[in-house]
Write an enzyme that holds these catalytic residues in place. Structure first.
Site, PDB file in Angstrom:
ATOM      1  CB  SER A 171      -0.770   0.103   1.044  1.00  0.00           C
ATOM      2  OG  SER A 171      -2.349   1.226   0.757  1.00  0.00           O
TER       3      SER A 171
ATOM      4  CD  GLU B 217      -2.245  -2.623  -3.539  1.00  0.00           C
ATOM      5  OE1 GLU B 217      -3.528  -2.494  -3.013  1.00  0.00           O
ATOM      6  OE2 GLU B 217      -0.892  -1.611  -2.925  1.00  0.00           O
TER       7      GLU B 217
ATOM      8  CG  HIS C 194      -5.617  -2.881   0.081  1.00  0.00           C
ATOM      9  ND1 HIS C 194      -4.780  -2.438  -1.330  1.00  0.00           N
ATOM     10  CD2 HIS C 194      -4.947  -1.977   1.366  1.00  0.00           C
ATOM     11  CE1 HIS C 194      -3.644  -1.031  -0.086  1.00  0.00           C
ATOM     12  NE2 HIS C 194      -3.815  -1.086   1.011  1.00  0.00           N
TER      13      HIS C 194
END
Length: 313
Positions: A119, A224, A294
């Protein structure tokens, strides 16, 4: 297996051994629950390692895990300490780009060690690898529970081997179940070999034009994101294209884009349609649905490592 043509062997940090001392740091957002740090320590011990929480790991300053000085101090202390064998980020959130210019990449180059997270940690991983040429690891954060699938891949990359000079085949080992994730789908057929770059698309976009931008030339890009509307994902991809970066790639792996709203008041598009509009014209191997991002079941991906992507399979 021989290296990809024109690629230098990646430099891997030493693998983890039983009893390795792992620094637990929060370089971005604050811990959300009081027991996050405790659970992270328990996870370290369950994996056979010794947790070493950063001094400011549990600090909170608004939406940050402490001031910029606090957070960079914890990361740099762990990078410089020869008694620390790995750095495991506790969570993502926001904040790494505020301190990236102050991270001691020279200390990382002198004493390589696994740096792990995803992230917002995308900026730290790609920044360190860009500055040093040493592999970092896009994988689970320390505070989240680790499924059997995630643990198997984590240990495969960090404990069982450090395959310097070898291609990493990104496929599930035979002894673990297929992850609970959508089936991987081919967008553009073909096979590609290259160095892995990427992670969170929003953070990757933030690195464009900075000294910490990864090298896109002949790379395999993995992506992502979470909580981004499809038009925002579209806009980020258009930025990469306008910057001339997509044209340089060897292949693309699209992970999980969770909590994504696909329609606006003006209409909607399919995610696969948006991806195809960018990558089909390039003719480079591209597939979507990989267990990256995630999600509970996720790969640990070696940023900077050499990989083979087979979009036909």
């Amino acid at each position: 297996m021989p290296l990809a043509s024109g690629q230098n062997a990646p430099s891997w940090p030493p693998k983890l051994n039983a009893g390795s001392r792992i620094a637990l740091v929060a370089p971005a957002g604050p811990l959300l629950d009081r027991d996050d740090l405790q659970r992270a320590g328990e996870l370290c011990r369950a994996l056979g390692h010794e947790p070493v929480p950063g001094i400011h790991a549990a600090t909170r300053y608004g939406y940050l895990a402490g001031s910029d000085d606090d957070r960079v101090a914890d990361v740099n202390a762990a990078l410089a300490d020869d008694a620390i064998h790995a750095i495991w980020c506790l969570r993502g959130g926001y904040g790494v780009t505020r301190i990236l210019h102050r991270i001691d990449a020279a200390a990382f180059a002198r004493r390589p060690k696994p740096v792990i997270g995803f992230s917002d940690i995308t900026a730290l991983l790609n920044g360190l690898t860009c500055a040093s040429g040493i592999v970092t690891f896009h994988g689970p954060t320390a505070r989240q529970p680790m499924t059997a699938f995630s643990r198997r891949h984590f240990e495969r990359l960090l404990v069982e081997s450090a395959p310097a000079g070898r291609l990493e085949r990104l496929s599930p080992p035979a002894d673990v179940l297929v992850p609970r994730a959508p089936r991987v789908a081919t967008i553009v057929r073909g096979r590609a070999e290259g160095r892995l770059i990427g992670g969170n698309l929003t953070l990757l976009q933030c690195l464009i034009g900075t000294p910490w931008q990864p090298a896109f030339q002949n790379a395999i890009l993995f992506l992502e994101d979470v909580g981004e509307d499809l038009y925002r994902v579209d806009r980020a991809l258009s930025h990469l294209r306008l910057a001339g970066l997509l044209d340089q790639l060897a292949g693309v792996m699209v992970g999980q884009f969770t909590e994504m709203k696909r329609a606006t008041s003006d209409g909607g598009l399919g995610f696969d349609e948006v991806l195809a509009s960018y990558f089909e014209p390039l003719g480079i191997p591209t597939a979507m649905g990989f267990p990256i991002g995630h999600v509970d079941d996720q790969w640990t991906v070696p940023v900077g490592g050499l990989a083979l992507l087979d979009a036909d399979a």
